[in-house]
Scaffold this motif. Sequence first.
Motif, PDB file in Angstrom:
ATOM      1  N   TYR A  30      28.338 -10.478  12.179  1.00  0.00           N
ATOM      2  CA  TYR A  30      28.617 -11.280  12.947  1.00  0.00           C
ATOM      3  C   TYR A  30      28.924 -10.580  14.134  1.00  0.00           C
ATOM      4  O   TYR A  30      29.845  -9.908  14.384  1.00  0.00           O
TER       5      TYR A  30
ATOM      6  N   LEU B 139      37.974  -5.632   4.939  1.00  0.00           N
ATOM      7  CA  LEU B 139      37.978  -6.985   5.774  1.00  0.00           C
ATOM      8  C   LEU B 139      38.754  -8.067   4.705  1.00  0.00           C
ATOM      9  O   LEU B 139      39.455  -8.775   5.435  1.00  0.00           O
TER      10      LEU B 139
ATOM     11  N   ALA C 197      34.102 -15.403  10.482  1.00  0.00           N
ATOM     12  CA  ALA C 197      34.067 -14.297   9.644  1.00  0.00           C
ATOM     13  C   ALA C 197      34.410 -14.298   8.266  1.00  0.00           C
ATOM     14  O   ALA C 197      33.541 -13.666   7.255  1.00  0.00           O
TER      15      ALA C 197
ATOM     16  N   THR D  73      27.315  -4.164   6.543  1.00  0.00           N
ATOM     17  CA  THR D  73      28.127  -5.108   7.275  1.00  0.00           C
ATOM     18  C   THR D  73      28.089  -4.657   8.667  1.00  0.00           C
ATOM     19  O   THR D  73      28.086  -3.392   8.855  1.00  0.00           O
TER      20      THR D  73
ATOM     21  N   MET E   4      30.304  -6.024  11.768  1.00  0.00           N
ATOM     22  CA  MET E   4      31.454  -7.042  12.371  1.00  0.00           C
ATOM     23  C   MET E   4      31.711  -6.507  13.707  1.00  0.00           C
ATOM     24  O   MET E   4      31.751  -5.464  14.296  1.00  0.00           O
TER      25      MET E   4
ATOM     26  N   GLU F 266      34.203  -2.583  11.217  1.00  0.00           N
ATOM     27  CA  GLU F 266      32.675  -3.006  11.821  1.00  0.00           C
ATOM     28  C   GLU F 266      31.607  -2.655  10.922  1.00  0.00           C
ATOM     29  O   GLU F 266      30.611  -3.251  11.210  1.00  0.00           O
TER      30      GLU F 266
END
Lengths: 433, 211
Positions: free
Chosen positions: B104, B206, B91, B128, B130, B161
């Motif tokens: 991801y 992140l 990540a 994004t 995640m 996320e």
Amino acid sequence: MRGTGERLGRWAWRGVRSVLSGMAGIGLAFTNIPLLAVSAVALALTPVPFLGLALVPWTMTLVRKRADLERRRASRTGVLVTRPYHPAPERAGAGSWPRFRWAVTDPATWRDLAWLVPGAVVGFTLGTICVVVPLYGLAGLTLAPLWVWLGTGWYGYGATWSIDTLSDGLLCLPQGAVIFAAGLWAAPWLRRVDAYFARLFLAPTRAAELRLRVTQLTVTRADTMGAQAAELRRIERDLHDGVQARLVSLGMVIGLADELIDRNPKAAHDLLAEARESSGLALVELRHLVRGIHPPVLAERGLGGAIRALALSLPVPIMVDTDLPGRPDAPVESAAYFAVAESLTNMIRHSRARAGSVSLRHADGVLTMVVTDDGAGGADPATGTGLRGIERRLAAFDGTMALSSPSGGPTVITMELPCALSSPRTMPSSVTD
Amino acid sequence: MRVVIAEDHALLRDGLTRLLQAFDFDVVAAVDNGPALLPALITHKPQVAVIDVRLPPTFTDEGLQAAIEARTEMPGLPILMLSQHVEPLYARELLSTPHGGVGYLLKDRVSNVGEFVDAVRRVAGGGTAMDPEVISQLLARREPLALLTARERQVLGEMAEGRSNAAIAAKLHITEKAVSKHINNILTKLDMPPSDDDNRRVLAVLAYLNA
């Protein structure tokens, strides 16, 4: 400047230690003769009932103690001499036939006896040279000037004979210094010569070496097979009780949903939601299992990457420093990974560390892994099953583990695995921690 | 929306293709190995790529390497990585490639079709996505998070996320106003600059978790 002083100090200390060891050698040489005499008597008394069979093994034990002492003394000079003896028979008391047979059939027994006399002669001679030369140098430095000062004169010293005047006495000083220094310089070499001589007799023969190796391999093989079998049992159980059971229930739920789909779409919908959740849980379990068998990141990134990924997932900050130009064979890589991983887990569990580090290096055909932490220390391989497990894992590949953990920390675990690295694969430059 | 898929399992490749087509995506290429991926991306210039981390011939992290390379060749190309296991390490590497949507996710997330398609759209739009698993692993090891209340930690997780305020509000059944209040508190407690741009905020979070 300080470096030179330090080096000189170390050199002198080494010389003095060797001289003292030579002195001990002179004394020890005198113990060899009675030992030989006792052994001869014991062998001669073999036919005597009850006594004979017990005497020989008993004297052999004495001789072996003496030989072991010599092996230790040799190893201290850097000439490694390992013990060559056959393992003692189990449950064979003193005076029993197996014990007697064990003592007399071991070639090392006879090599020990053969060494006693030459070993005594060589030990005594070299020890004497070791001690006498520096002493003579000291005499030049102290005695000769002392006699001159007392006004009595002295016969002579070194190259100056009949010391009558002060100037004669002063001439002794440089000579004494040179002889003393030469004695200190020569002493460690003489110790090594003595050690090499001992090795001729006391080291294992090629056959004995092979036998020791076979014994060791038998033990590590049994350990490895045992660990493997336990691992397989654990995997089997996990699959059977976890994923397999889940998939069975998943099939049932889907079947039920299929039944209900026309009559009661709402219930079918709920069942399908449940089925999806169940399949998700089965995957979570499988992932855990796979990670325990062989972490995917290890397959993808090799040892360095896998340890880095592991460090990211731990609650304590770990500095990872790797310098591996390639990858070892898969079994070795896996053993190395789990050894480091278990060391880290142990550390987090027991040492209350606030930070740690891992370093991975490969040089001269040896992979060296060092795990350190700043925790409480006091780790003891005897009490920690984890550490024993790590040792066993490494032993399967002739690897070793050394632990230093003084009370109050830091704990340093150094692991070594002999292995070759395969051709390097281009690794992505990873972000440093 | 044009998509390129890279996945070596025929079943999964098929499934992904059908699933995305059902939601009106245009799957312009579906490759099954690493070396074919980069040319496909350069030829088709898709609006988003869905890529498996582990691809033949090496079965290592070929997909991830190709994705990182593609991002340097075509800056801003949105990429969603899928894998059987998630590693915060990967990540971090993905996020360190400059701008453009990044995702991801675990492959299992595909089974929740609505959420998965939403993630693909979010990444295509420069956002994004995640995996909660990555986030929880990152959250597990950060001490200062002890400062946050349980609710704030929940909001931080959702935010990391890649969800928008509206999505977080809907998911936690609270008002958007409450969400933004929580977020402001979190940013203050973690010493991060306030920002209204959803994605920049996610990246900041992140980056913080990855530090």
